[in-house]
Scaffold this motif. Structure first.
Motif, PDB file in Angstrom:
ATOM      1  N   GLU A 153      44.721 -71.834 -19.130  1.00  0.00           N
ATOM      2  CA  GLU A 153      46.089 -71.679 -19.628  1.00  0.00           C
ATOM      3  C   GLU A 153      46.129 -71.796 -21.142  1.00  0.00           C
ATOM      4  OE1 GLU A 153      48.535 -74.567 -17.671  1.00  0.00           O
ATOM      5  OE2 GLU A 153      47.951 -73.893 -15.679  1.00  0.00           O
ATOM      6  N   ASN A 154      47.071 -71.096 -21.758  1.00  0.00           N
ATOM      7  CA  ASN A 154      47.262 -71.203 -23.203  1.00  0.00           C
ATOM      8  C   ASN A 154      47.485 -72.660 -23.583  1.00  0.00           C
ATOM      9  OD1 ASN A 154      46.964 -68.484 -23.636  1.00  0.00           O
ATOM     10  ND2 ASN A 154      49.132 -68.059 -23.818  1.00  0.00           N
ATOM     11  N   GLY A 155      46.946 -73.056 -24.730  1.00  0.00           N
ATOM     12  CA  GLY A 155      47.075 -74.428 -25.210  1.00  0.00           C
ATOM     13  C   GLY A 155      45.883 -75.294 -24.847  1.00  0.00           C
ATOM     14  N   MET A 156      45.039 -74.840 -23.901  1.00  0.00           N
ATOM     15  CA  MET A 156      43.853 -75.611 -23.539  1.00  0.00           C
ATOM     16  C   MET A 156      42.854 -75.604 -24.699  1.00  0.00           C
ATOM     17  SD  MET A 156      42.867 -74.630 -19.648  1.00  0.00           S
ATOM     18  CE  MET A 156      43.610 -75.507 -18.302  1.00  0.00           C
ATOM     19  N   THR A 157      42.046 -76.659 -24.764  1.00  0.00           N
ATOM     20  CA  THR A 157      40.999 -76.712 -25.783  1.00  0.00           C
ATOM     21  C   THR A 157      39.773 -75.958 -25.285  1.00  0.00           C
ATOM     22  OG1 THR A 157      39.990 -78.740 -24.944  1.00  0.00           O
ATOM     23  CG2 THR A 157      41.785 -78.986 -26.569  1.00  0.00           C
ATOM     24  N   TYR A 158      38.902 -75.628 -26.230  1.00  0.00           N
ATOM     25  CA  TYR A 158      37.644 -74.964 -25.898  1.00  0.00           C
ATOM     26  C   TYR A 158      36.829 -75.829 -24.933  1.00  0.00           C
ATOM     27  CZ  TYR A 158      33.132 -72.663 -26.838  1.00  0.00           C
ATOM     28  OH  TYR A 158      31.924 -72.012 -26.742  1.00  0.00           O
ATOM     29  N   GLU A 159      36.816 -77.128 -25.143  1.00  0.00           N
ATOM     30  CA  GLU A 159      36.067 -78.034 -24.271  1.00  0.00           C
ATOM     31  C   GLU A 159      36.603 -78.013 -22.841  1.00  0.00           C
ATOM     32  OE1 GLU A 159      35.601 -79.233 -28.430  1.00  0.00           O
ATOM     33  OE2 GLU A 159      37.386 -78.946 -27.217  1.00  0.00           O
ATOM     34  N   LYS A 166      42.728 -74.409 -29.967  1.00  0.00           N
ATOM     35  CA  LYS A 166      43.668 -74.273 -28.850  1.00  0.00           C
ATOM     36  C   LYS A 166      43.712 -72.804 -28.436  1.00  0.00           C
ATOM     37  CE  LYS A 166      45.405 -78.496 -29.021  1.00  0.00           C
ATOM     38  NZ  LYS A 166      45.230 -79.468 -28.003  1.00  0.00           N
ATOM     39  N   LEU A 167      43.666 -72.552 -27.120  1.00  0.00           N
ATOM     40  CA  LEU A 167      43.710 -71.179 -26.620  1.00  0.00           C
ATOM     41  C   LEU A 167      45.057 -70.548 -26.942  1.00  0.00           C
ATOM     42  CD1 LEU A 167      42.289 -68.943 -24.974  1.00  0.00           C
ATOM     43  CD2 LEU A 167      43.454 -69.854 -22.964  1.00  0.00           C
ATOM     44  N   GLN A 168      45.010 -69.402 -27.627  1.00  0.00           N
ATOM     45  CA  GLN A 168      46.219 -68.665 -27.997  1.00  0.00           C
ATOM     46  C   GLN A 168      46.457 -67.478 -27.078  1.00  0.00           C
ATOM     47  OE1 GLN A 168      48.244 -69.825 -30.625  1.00  0.00           O
ATOM     48  NE2 GLN A 168      46.834 -71.507 -30.298  1.00  0.00           N
ATOM     49  N   THR A 169      45.394 -66.726 -26.776  1.00  0.00           N
ATOM     50  CA  THR A 169      45.520 -65.564 -25.906  1.00  0.00           C
ATOM     51  C   THR A 169      44.294 -65.469 -25.013  1.00  0.00           C
ATOM     52  OG1 THR A 169      44.468 -64.062 -27.495  1.00  0.00           O
ATOM     53  CG2 THR A 169      46.870 -64.213 -27.566  1.00  0.00           C
TER      54      THR A 169
END
Length: 139
Positions: free
Chosen positions: A75-81, A129-132
């Motif tokens: 989901e958007n907002g998740m960190t790479y980790e 943070k995941l944007q797309t």
């Protein structure tokens, strides 16, 4: 097919950088967009990560292959980790721009997909943070 993914990744990175520039008036210099070629040297992981891929013997998880189910859990907002924990690998860094650790650091990670030939997923991060996210042909 790899060239298409490189072009897609570069386009997403430029879009994220443009959005960042539009929302931050204090930027004095434009974000430089790197030219990505197939002969480019490998890029280190953009974020120091304590997590490691699961060692359950799943060869797909170790090789950086993403399934449709894993993709749907991202989901958007998740960190790479957090995404590394879901998928089980770091994927391939296709492009990056900005200074690591800065609020304007942008990077794009791609994973090969399960499914038809050429299936893949591309994830764009800004400030870790995941944007797309985008996928093609995942099953």
């Amino acid at each position: 097919m790899k060239i298409i993914r490189i072009i897609m990744a570069a386009s997403l990175m430029l879009m994220a950088a443009a959005c960042s520039n539009a929302t931050n008036d204090s930027i004095k210099e434009p974000v430089n967009s790197p030219v990505v070629t197939e002969s480019a040297p490998p890029v280190e992981s953009p974020v120091a990560s304590e997590s490691t891929p699961p060692s359950d013997g799943d060869s797909e998880a170790k090789s950086g292959v993403i399934t449709k189910e894993q993709y749907s859990n991202i989901e958007n907002g998740m960190t790479y980790e957090e995404i590394i924990e879901i998928v089980g690998s770091e994927g391939e860094i296709m492009a990056e721009s900005g200074e690591k650790g800065s609020d304007l650091y942008v990077f794009i990670v791609t994973y090969e997909g399960t499914g038809e030939m050429g299936s893949s997923a591309s994830l764009t991060f800004l400030n870790n943070k995941l944007q797309t996210k985008a996928q093609f042909g995942l099953q």
